[in-house]
Design a protein around this motif. Sequence first.
Motif, mmCIF file in Angstrom:
data_model
loop_
_atom_site.group_PDB
_atom_site.id
_atom_site.type_symbol
_atom_site.label_atom_id
_atom_site.label_comp_id
_atom_site.label_asym_id
_atom_site.label_seq_id
_atom_site.Cartn_x
_atom_site.Cartn_y
_atom_site.Cartn_z
ATOM 1 N N SER A 1 0.029 7.873 11.758
ATOM 2 C CA SER A 1 -1.012 8.534 10.979
ATOM 3 C C SER A 1 -1.201 7.824 9.648
ATOM 4 O O SER A 1 -0.244 7.453 8.979
ATOM 5 C CB SER A 1 -0.663 10.011 10.793
ATOM 6 O OG SER A 1 -0.171 10.287 9.527
ATOM 7 N N ARG B 1 7.263 8.154 4.571
ATOM 8 C CA ARG B 1 5.935 7.683 4.171
ATOM 9 C C ARG B 1 6.025 6.341 3.454
ATOM 10 O O ARG B 1 6.840 6.158 2.557
ATOM 11 C CB ARG B 1 5.302 8.718 3.248
ATOM 12 C CG ARG B 1 3.915 8.344 2.778
ATOM 13 C CD ARG B 1 3.332 9.416 1.928
ATOM 14 N NE ARG B 1 2.631 10.334 2.810
ATOM 15 C CZ ARG B 1 1.770 11.251 2.409
ATOM 16 N NH1 ARG B 1 1.530 11.412 1.121
ATOM 17 N NH2 ARG B 1 1.167 12.021 3.262
ATOM 18 N N TRP C 1 -3.341 4.117 0.266
ATOM 19 C CA TRP C 1 -3.233 4.372 1.701
ATOM 20 C C TRP C 1 -1.757 4.579 2.037
ATOM 21 O O TRP C 1 -0.908 3.792 1.608
ATOM 22 C CB TRP C 1 -3.771 3.192 2.494
ATOM 23 C CG TRP C 1 -5.257 3.080 2.422
ATOM 24 C CD1 TRP C 1 -5.979 2.366 1.506
ATOM 25 C CD2 TRP C 1 -6.207 3.703 3.278
ATOM 26 N NE1 TRP C 1 -7.317 2.509 1.757
ATOM 27 C CE2 TRP C 1 -7.492 3.311 2.835
ATOM 28 C CE3 TRP C 1 -6.099 4.540 4.377
ATOM 29 C CZ2 TRP C 1 -8.655 3.739 3.462
ATOM 30 C CZ3 TRP C 1 -7.255 4.968 5.009
ATOM 31 C CH2 TRP C 1 -8.520 4.569 4.548
ATOM 32 N N VAL D 1 -3.260 8.033 5.961
ATOM 33 C CA VAL D 1 -3.924 8.976 5.062
ATOM 34 C C VAL D 1 -4.314 8.246 3.789
ATOM 35 O O VAL D 1 -3.525 7.459 3.250
ATOM 36 C CB VAL D 1 -2.980 10.156 4.712
ATOM 37 C CG1 VAL D 1 -3.625 11.089 3.718
ATOM 38 C CG2 VAL D 1 -2.545 10.885 5.963
ATOM 39 N N ARG D 2 -5.523 8.523 3.312
ATOM 40 C CA ARG D 2 -5.945 7.964 2.031
ATOM 41 C C ARG D 2 -5.862 9.062 0.982
ATOM 42 O O ARG D 2 -6.403 10.152 1.164
ATOM 43 C CB ARG D 2 -7.371 7.436 2.115
ATOM 44 C CG ARG D 2 -7.800 6.787 0.819
ATOM 45 C CD ARG D 2 -9.161 6.167 0.916
ATOM 46 N NE ARG D 2 -9.435 5.477 -0.325
ATOM 47 C CZ ARG D 2 -10.407 4.641 -0.513
ATOM 48 N NH1 ARG D 2 -11.226 4.378 0.474
ATOM 49 N NH2 ARG D 2 -10.580 4.059 -1.673
ATOM 50 N N MET D 3 -5.178 8.755 -0.109
ATOM 51 C CA MET D 3 -5.081 9.681 -1.233
ATOM 52 C C MET D 3 -5.478 8.907 -2.482
ATOM 53 O O MET D 3 -4.802 7.933 -2.845
ATOM 54 C CB MET D 3 -3.664 10.231 -1.370
ATOM 55 C CG MET D 3 -3.243 11.108 -0.199
ATOM 56 S SD MET D 3 -1.530 11.657 -0.295
ATOM 57 C CE MET D 3 -1.551 12.576 -1.814
#
Length: 138
Positions: free
Chosen positions: A39, A55, A47, A41-43
């Motif tokens: 997975s 993570r 990335w 995810v962009r925060m």
Amino acid sequence: MTAESRHLSVHIDRLVEEVYAFAADPANLPRWAPGLGSSVVRMDDNWFIETPEGRVRVTFAPKNDYGVLDHEVVTPSGETVYVPLRVVASGAGCEVVFTLRRSPGMTDAEFERDTALVNANLALLKKALERRATSSSG
């Protein structure tokens, strides 16, 4: 002391610009580098990829016209791993070149395992892009 490096590559029958755009998008990583994680995810401007170890943050070189896809991976332990990656025009297609560096203390077996993983990822990248070309033209 210089670390040992291997330049692993694959030829892809797609335009360099198309391969670059696909590989430069971190959202596509699970499609061609599933060993990194499943997975993405962009925060904000960062990335992140969920891996079995936790993570990791991935930061690609700024977009450029030279095919440079170098990136840094910050592991859950805080270690930063620099990954040289290039997309180079080659005839009607292109070549993707990944420089694999041997980490300090890495055994021969671990280096061979990482070589096999990178080669498998490059093969998936080729398959994903050449499949896209076939499905979009027919």
